[in-house]
Design a protein around this motif. Structure first.
Motif, short mmCIF file in Angstrom:
data_model
loop_
_atom_site.label_atom_id
_atom_site.label_comp_id
_atom_site.label_asym_id
_atom_site.label_seq_id
_atom_site.Cartn_x
_atom_site.Cartn_y
_atom_site.Cartn_z
N SER A 168 0.37 -1.14 -0.24
CA SER A 168 0.38 -0.03 -0.32
C SER A 168 0.74 0.74 0.01
O SER A 168 0.59 2.43 -0.63
CB SER A 168 -0.81 -0.05 0.81
OG SER A 168 -0.49 0.04 2.19
N MET A 169 1.87 1.41 0.88
CA MET A 169 2.69 3.08 0.14
C MET A 169 3.65 2.63 -0.18
O MET A 169 3.36 3.72 -0.88
CB MET A 169 2.77 2.93 2.39
CG MET A 169 2.38 2.70 3.17
SD MET A 169 2.85 3.35 4.63
CE MET A 169 2.98 5.20 4.25
N ALA A 170 4.60 1.78 -0.10
CA ALA A 170 5.99 1.64 -0.76
C ALA A 170 5.34 1.21 -2.62
O ALA A 170 5.74 1.83 -3.20
CB ALA A 170 6.65 0.43 -0.60
N VAL A 171 4.37 0.59 -2.86
CA VAL A 171 4.49 -0.14 -3.83
C VAL A 171 2.73 1.08 -4.53
O VAL A 171 3.25 1.94 -5.48
CB VAL A 171 4.03 -0.96 -3.84
CG1 VAL A 171 3.15 -1.69 -5.90
CG2 VAL A 171 4.89 -2.14 -3.95
N ALA A 172 1.62 1.16 -3.80
CA ALA A 172 1.15 2.05 -4.33
C ALA A 172 1.45 3.67 -4.40
O ALA A 172 1.51 4.21 -5.45
CB ALA A 172 -0.58 1.66 -3.52
N GLY A 173 1.91 4.09 -3.47
CA GLY A 173 1.82 5.19 -3.72
C GLY A 173 3.27 5.82 -4.11
O GLY A 173 3.41 6.99 -4.73
N SER A 174 3.98 4.96 -4.81
CA SER A 174 5.21 4.66 -5.16
C SER A 174 4.78 4.98 -6.96
O SER A 174 4.67 5.74 -7.21
CB SER A 174 6.47 4.18 -5.34
OG SER A 174 7.05 4.02 -3.93
N PHE A 175 4.11 4.12 -7.72
CA PHE A 175 4.31 4.06 -9.10
C PHE A 175 2.59 4.92 -9.37
O PHE A 175 2.53 5.72 -10.23
CB PHE A 175 3.39 2.73 -9.16
CG PHE A 175 4.69 1.64 -9.53
CD1 PHE A 175 4.88 1.34 -10.48
CD2 PHE A 175 5.49 0.88 -8.13
CE1 PHE A 175 6.42 0.68 -10.62
CE2 PHE A 175 6.61 0.12 -8.74
CZ PHE A 175 6.65 -0.12 -9.73
N ALA A 176 1.53 5.25 -8.35
CA ALA A 176 1.16 6.18 -8.81
C ALA A 176 1.59 7.33 -8.69
O ALA A 176 0.99 8.40 -9.76
CB ALA A 176 -0.30 6.06 -7.43
N GLY A 177 1.48 7.29 -6.89
CA GLY A 177 2.91 9.29 -7.77
C GLY A 177 3.74 9.02 -8.81
O GLY A 177 3.34 9.97 -9.56
N TYR A 178 4.43 8.17 -9.52
CA TYR A 178 5.23 8.56 -10.60
C TYR A 178 4.74 8.62 -11.49
O TYR A 178 4.93 8.86 -12.56
CB TYR A 178 6.60 7.38 -10.58
CG TYR A 178 7.75 7.48 -11.80
CD1 TYR A 178 8.73 7.89 -11.05
CD2 TYR A 178 7.65 6.62 -12.49
CE1 TYR A 178 9.37 8.08 -12.38
CE2 TYR A 178 8.41 6.41 -13.67
CZ TYR A 178 9.22 7.39 -13.70
OH TYR A 178 10.20 7.31 -14.09
N GLY A 179 3.84 7.58 -11.60
CA GLY A 179 3.27 7.50 -13.11
C GLY A 179 2.13 8.89 -13.17
O GLY A 179 2.14 9.32 -14.57
N THR A 180 1.49 9.71 -12.25
CA THR A 180 1.54 11.11 -12.37
C THR A 180 1.66 11.91 -12.71
O THR A 180 1.57 12.04 -13.49
CB THR A 180 0.49 11.07 -11.29
OG1 THR A 180 0.11 10.04 -10.48
CG2 THR A 180 -0.22 11.93 -10.72
N TYR A 181 2.98 11.56 -12.47
CA TYR A 181 4.21 13.29 -12.17
C TYR A 181 4.60 12.77 -13.61
O TYR A 181 4.95 13.82 -14.55
CB TYR A 181 5.36 12.36 -12.00
CG TYR A 181 6.39 13.55 -12.00
CD1 TYR A 181 5.92 15.01 -11.24
CD2 TYR A 181 7.63 13.16 -12.47
CE1 TYR A 181 7.26 15.52 -11.89
CE2 TYR A 181 8.42 13.79 -12.88
CZ TYR A 181 8.97 15.75 -12.59
OH TYR A 181 9.68 16.31 -12.97
N VAL A 182 4.43 11.87 -14.01
CA VAL A 182 5.66 10.97 -15.84
C VAL A 182 4.21 11.67 -16.50
O VAL A 182 4.12 12.43 -17.66
CB VAL A 182 5.14 9.63 -16.18
CG1 VAL A 182 6.34 9.67 -17.63
CG2 VAL A 182 7.31 9.15 -15.00
N LEU A 183 2.99 11.17 -16.57
CA LEU A 183 1.94 11.57 -17.34
C LEU A 183 1.36 12.96 -17.45
O LEU A 183 1.33 13.96 -18.24
CB LEU A 183 0.74 10.74 -16.96
CG LEU A 183 -0.75 10.95 -17.29
CD1 LEU A 183 0.73 10.39 -19.15
CD2 LEU A 183 -2.06 10.10 -17.70
N ALA A 184 1.60 13.40 -16.35
CA ALA A 184 1.14 14.66 -16.15
C ALA A 184 2.55 15.89 -16.82
O ALA A 184 2.37 17.00 -17.71
CB ALA A 184 1.25 15.75 -15.17
N ARG A 185 4.07 15.67 -17.08
CA ARG A 185 4.65 16.19 -17.60
C ARG A 185 4.78 16.45 -19.11
O ARG A 185 5.15 17.25 -19.47
CB ARG A 185 5.76 15.16 -16.51
CG ARG A 185 5.94 15.96 -15.59
CD ARG A 185 6.87 17.37 -15.24
NE ARG A 185 8.14 18.29 -15.63
CZ ARG A 185 8.08 19.18 -15.66
NH1 ARG A 185 7.47 20.06 -15.55
NH2 ARG A 185 10.23 19.46 -16.07
#
Lengths: 219, 249
Positions: free
Chosen positions: A115-132
């Motif tokens: 929940s914290m490391a995988v979901a937090g990291s991948f959702a955060g990273y994916g959103t960041y890359v997509l938004a950029r």
């Protein structure tokens, strides 16, 4: 939200270990590849894990509900280190928090990693890359990443709790109940995480652009 | 955090009875107790586990404040566990308000989970406060945990206190300048604090990495644990006795 020791039934606690181990193994492989090119990266990673540990205990004022809470820190770590390395760093930080403060646990370590490391990291990273890629500025992309990374963490945690504690009710009903009943506190918390992530990244970009550009820390 | 962790380290190195037990025995015992705690899911076992762990910590001179800290975090979750079971589980209704009903059997099931959380959390804390980090790292390597993970654990522990001290200094400086006087200022200060801390961590990481490379630094995890002694055999015997009593019940 760290699920404490003993909260999940035996079978489920064991089952969450399998996907968590796969992601941690992915992190180890990626980091080893990087270490083959630059051995000094190991010290950097240790310091980053300590940074995530401290950041996840840092009080951030939560807008709207007049209290302070702690950011997950994993969306920020994923933007700076990449998602797999952030999972590894998050797993280390979670184990230490369990041993030092009983934040989380040993049998629930797998569930918390997911929940914290995988979901937090991948959702955060994916959103960041997509938004950029969609043309958003650094601050806006990081803010969105922090917000959605935090919500993803919370969504997975409430699913894990619903699976473990649904009793005679159907799982979706308990999940929805848990998710909705915590929304009034979790949404402001996610906003705080978004503001924090954006603020930190913009600060680094303004003060030390070389960090984001030069040394492969940022994607 | 720093106070608690420094104390944690002091306690772990304090040379008490618990510290002298081989970390491999402690890790294996912890995993076994946690597994049985979940598998049996019995109020009697969990309660006995909690009492035994509190007793062990008292005998090991673990301060009461530290013991209280260990149960403070899981306490909120125990309330959630009891409430969710009382509402979502069971048949015998003891109170109801419209569609919401509290069930007696659900309430009892929730209390069992609450005790399971308490007992389990205390077992983890006993391992934490009685095992110095380098002993833990050596034992984890003995159990074939990947070297990179264990090294990362060691490095994180090594840098944690420095980083936390830096974090505290910066936050105190911000506080003096009224950086946390209201919510808006607090948000701005947390942004500055996180960013400045990261930059320092990054610079230090580069220096530490360079230094490690210059001195041809070998593995971070080094040393050996030696052979288990009499105290370890006694510990295993006591653990087996404890488990046998409850398995028979």
């Amino acid at each position: 939200m760290h699920i404490p020791e003993g909260m999940l039934p035996a079978g489920q606690a064991a089952a969450w270990y399998a996907p968590a181990a796969a992601f941690v193994a992915g992190g180890i492989v990626q980091v080893k590849r990087r270490l083959a090119r630059a051995a000094e990266y190991k010290a950097m990673l240790g310091l980053m894990a300590a940074f995530v540990f401290v950041v996840s205990l840092m009080p951030v004022p939560v807008p709207g509900i007049g209290t302070v809470s702690h950011p997950c820190g994993t969306p920020l770590a994923a933007i700076l280190l990449g998602p797999f390395a952030a999972v590894l760093v998050g797993a280390v930080a979670l184990l230490m928090q369990a041993l030092f403060f009983a934040h989380g646990g040993i049998t629930t370590w797998g569930a918390n990693i997911l929940s914290m490391a995988v979901a937090g990291s991948f959702a955060g990273y994916g959103t960041y890359v997509l938004a950029r890629r969609l043309g958003l500025g650094l601050g806006a992309a990081a803010g969105l990443a922090g917000f959605l990374g935090d919500l993803a963490t919370y969504g997975v945690t409430s699913l894990q709790l619903a699976l473990g504690l649904h009793g005679d009710q159907s799982i979706p009903v308990v999940w929805a109940t848990a998710f909705v009943s915590f929304l009034p506190t979790q949404v402001p918390l996610a906003i705080a995480e978004g503001l924090f992530t954006a603020g930190v990244l913009v600060f680094i970009a303004r003060q030390r652009e070389d960090i984001l550009k030069g040394v492969e820390l940022a994607p | 955090m720093a106070g608690a962790s420094r104390r944690h380290d002091d306690i772990a190195w304090g040379g008490g009875l618990l510290t002298r037990i081989d970390p491999r025995v402690k890790i294996a015992g912890t995993v076994l107790l946690l597994a049985v705690n979940l598998y049996l899911s019995s109020w009697a076992f969990s309660a006995a586990l909690a009492v035994a762990m509190l007793l062990l910590m008292t005998l090991g001179h673990v301060p009461y404040r530290r013991q209280l800290l260990a149960v403070a975090f899981p306490a909120g979750f125990t309330i959630f566990a009891v409430a969710s079971q009382a509402l979502f589980s069971g048949e015998e209704v003891i109170a109801s308000l419209g569609p919401v009903a509290i069930h007696w059997d659900g309430l009892l099931a929730g209390l069992v989970i609450a005790l399971r959380i308490l007992g389990g959390a205390l077992v983890v804390v006993v391992l934490g406060v009685s095992t110095p980090m380098n002993h833990l790292a050596l034992a984890l390597r003995w159990f074939r945990v990947p070297l990179l993970f264990v090294e990362l654990l060691q490095l994180t522990y090594r840098y944690l206190f420095d980083i936390y001290a830096e974090f505290t200094r910066m936050r105190e400086a911000q506080r003096v300048r009224l950086g946390w006087s209201n919510r808006r200022a607090g948000l701005e200060s947390s942004r500055l604090l996180g960013g400045a801390l990261f930059v320092r961590v990054y610079d230090r990481g580069l220096r530490a990495g360079e230094a490690m490379r210059c001195r041809g630094s070998g593995p971070v995890v080094a040393g050996s644990l030696g052979r288990p002694g009499r105290i370890d055999l006694v510990s295993v015997a006591l653990l087996a006795e404890f488990l046998l009593i409850f398995m028979n019940i």
